[in-house]
Design an enzyme around this catalytic site. Structure first.
Site, PDB file in Angstrom:
ATOM      1  N   HIS A  95      93.965   7.773 -22.751  1.00 63.33           N
ATOM      2  CA  HIS A  95      92.933   8.242 -21.819  1.00 63.33           C
ATOM      3  C   HIS A  95      92.596   9.711 -22.078  1.00 63.33           C
ATOM      4  O   HIS A  95      91.418  10.069 -22.161  1.00 63.33           O
ATOM      5  CB  HIS A  95      93.401   8.067 -20.375  1.00 63.33           C
TER       6      HIS A  95
ATOM      7  N   CYS B 197      82.859  18.737 -13.021  1.00 64.40           N
ATOM      8  CA  CYS B 197      81.848  18.140 -12.143  1.00 64.40           C
ATOM      9  C   CYS B 197      81.882  16.619 -12.181  1.00 64.40           C
ATOM     10  O   CYS B 197      81.378  15.957 -11.277  1.00 64.40           O
ATOM     11  CB  CYS B 197      80.453  18.645 -12.519  1.00 64.40           C
TER      12      CYS B 197
END
Length: 427
Positions: free
Chosen positions: A99, A50
């Site tokens: 990351h 999401c």
């Protein structure tokens, strides 16, 4: 051989952009298959939640780039690049590794320290493994990312308080309804996020719950666990007037709750307020609903205001987390650089031995009659000399690889000796 990450998240793009390039659970294997068809030698993992949509990819032939990955997003979703490209970030090699380690450790999450992202990263990796789009590099990368995340959460207090997107959604509900004991909670969806929200609401005093899901058995299982009521998905509109709080998180590609649904519900409720929290991407609830009187609608991005009041203690742990991650990034890059340097060293070795063989072929006719054993000694001496010459450059290259400079070191040597890839010599 390069490693790339291209994607966007809650910081780089609003929900109306994220939902346009999000992948549903069922579309991820299709997308992975499409990607590897376009780049046959590549490895790929797609992470779509999401709050973020990312692809991690690598290929030994260096055909991948930011533009190539943006083109993939554009083609798969049928969306012009100018609609989303400005919101996309790109990380390569060491930055891509760091990351992912940050993402898996929840340091890049909307709520730092939440644990749901770890299961989402694991699920993304398992999906790619099942689709057979991972190989030695991404297998190693994602397995290490899961271990790094566990170490971060074990050795620091970044997850103190167990705050997650679902608990923040409940905190938002508390701002509207101080007491849940007389409120009816309507859950649309039956996945992990919905279950977590319902669990938090019940813990805060909610006693009446209705659960709707396309799979009735899943809705029934979730409702029974919390003494609630399951309904057929087709009956959703009929039960909306009973709901004080609606939490929706499905994988539907389009809204499942429309403006006319809520207008009718609020009329039946004689104006009694309704709170709707949409934690799905793409959104489940038509954003126009926010314009209806006595209706409070929040989406996933609105949770940020609640998050801000919970981050101070976690921010203090960031330094410890980064120290753990930096160490793990260094170890992975040493392995990655050594992996990249292997073919380069082999190419260097082949180049010198080809020269040696050519010289031997030129020398053989000039020696006239010579015993086979004597010729074998000459060949052996040439090969041994070349191996001695190459030993030190190869050794230094591997040492350089541990510090991330091995590949560049070998490329410099190749440039000095005029060594090219076979396909380069044809250009």
């Amino acid at each position: 051989m390069n490693l790339h990450t291209v994607g966007l998240n809650h910081d780089s793009a609003p929900v109306e952009i994220r939902e346009k390039i999000a992948f549903s659970i069922s579309s991820v294997p299709i997308a992975l298959s499409s990607f590897t068809q376009s780049f046959p030698l590549s490895e790929a993992v797609i992470l779509s939640t999401c709050n973020r949509v990312e692809i991690y990819a690598t290929s030994p032939d260096n055909t991948l780039s930011k533009e190539a990955l943006l083109d993939f997003f554009s083609a798969f979703h049928g969306l012009p690049k100018e609609k989303f490209a400005d919101h996309m970030y790109h990380h390569q090699d060491m930055n891509a590794v760091r990351h992912l380690f940050f993402v898996a450790s929840s340091l890049d999450s909307l709520v730092r320290g939440e644990t749901q992202i770890l299961s989402q990263v694991k699920e993304a990796y398992m999906t790619a493994t099942s689709a057979e789009t991972t190989g030695s590099i991404l297998n190693q990368l994602f397995q290490r990312s899961l271990n790094v995340a566990k170490e971060v959460h074990t050795k620091t207090s970044i997850g103190k308080g167990k705050v997650s997107v679902s608990s923040v959604a409940v905190d938002l509900a508390i701002k509207v309804f101080k007491d849940f004991s007389d409120k009816t909670v309507f859950i649309v969806g039956a996945g992990e996020m919905c279950e977590l929200v319902l669990k938090h609401l019940v813990e805060r005093g909610a006693k009446t719950a209705i659960v709707a899901n396309r799979n009735y058995d899943k809705a029934k299982a979730l409702a029974e666990e919390y003494d609630g009521k399951a309904i057929n998905y087709q009956s959703l509109e009929d039960y909306l007037p009973q709901a004080d709080i609606i939490i929706s998180s499905t994988s539907s590609p389009r809204p499942v709750i429309h403006t006319e649904h809520i207008k009718s519900a609020i009329k039946t409720r004689r104006g009694n307020p309704m709170l709707l929290i949409d934690i799905a991407v793409p959104r489940d609830i038509d954003p126009e609903i926010a314009k209806i009187d006595n209706v409070y609608l929040y989406n996933i991005d609105d949770l940020q205001t609640v998050v801000s009041s919970n981050i101070d203690d976690r921010e203090k742990e960031l330094g410890k987390c980064q120290t753990i991650i930096d160490k793990e990034v260094e170890q992975f890059m040493a392995w990655f650089e050594e992996l990249k340097i292997g073919p380069a060293i082999a190419q260097l070795r082949n180049h010198f031995h080809e020269i040696g063989e050519q010289e031997l072929e030129r020398l053989r006719p000039k020696l006239g009659e010579i015993a086979h054993e004597e010729w074998e000694h000459i060949v052996y001496s040439m090969q041994r000399t070349l191996n001695k010459i190459l030993h030190k450059p190869a050794k230094v290259g591997k040492e350089k690889a541990k510090n991330g400079g091995g590949y560049q070191y070998v490329e410099t040597i190749k440039h000095l000796f005029g060594i090219h890839h076979k396909d380069e010599t044809k250009k």
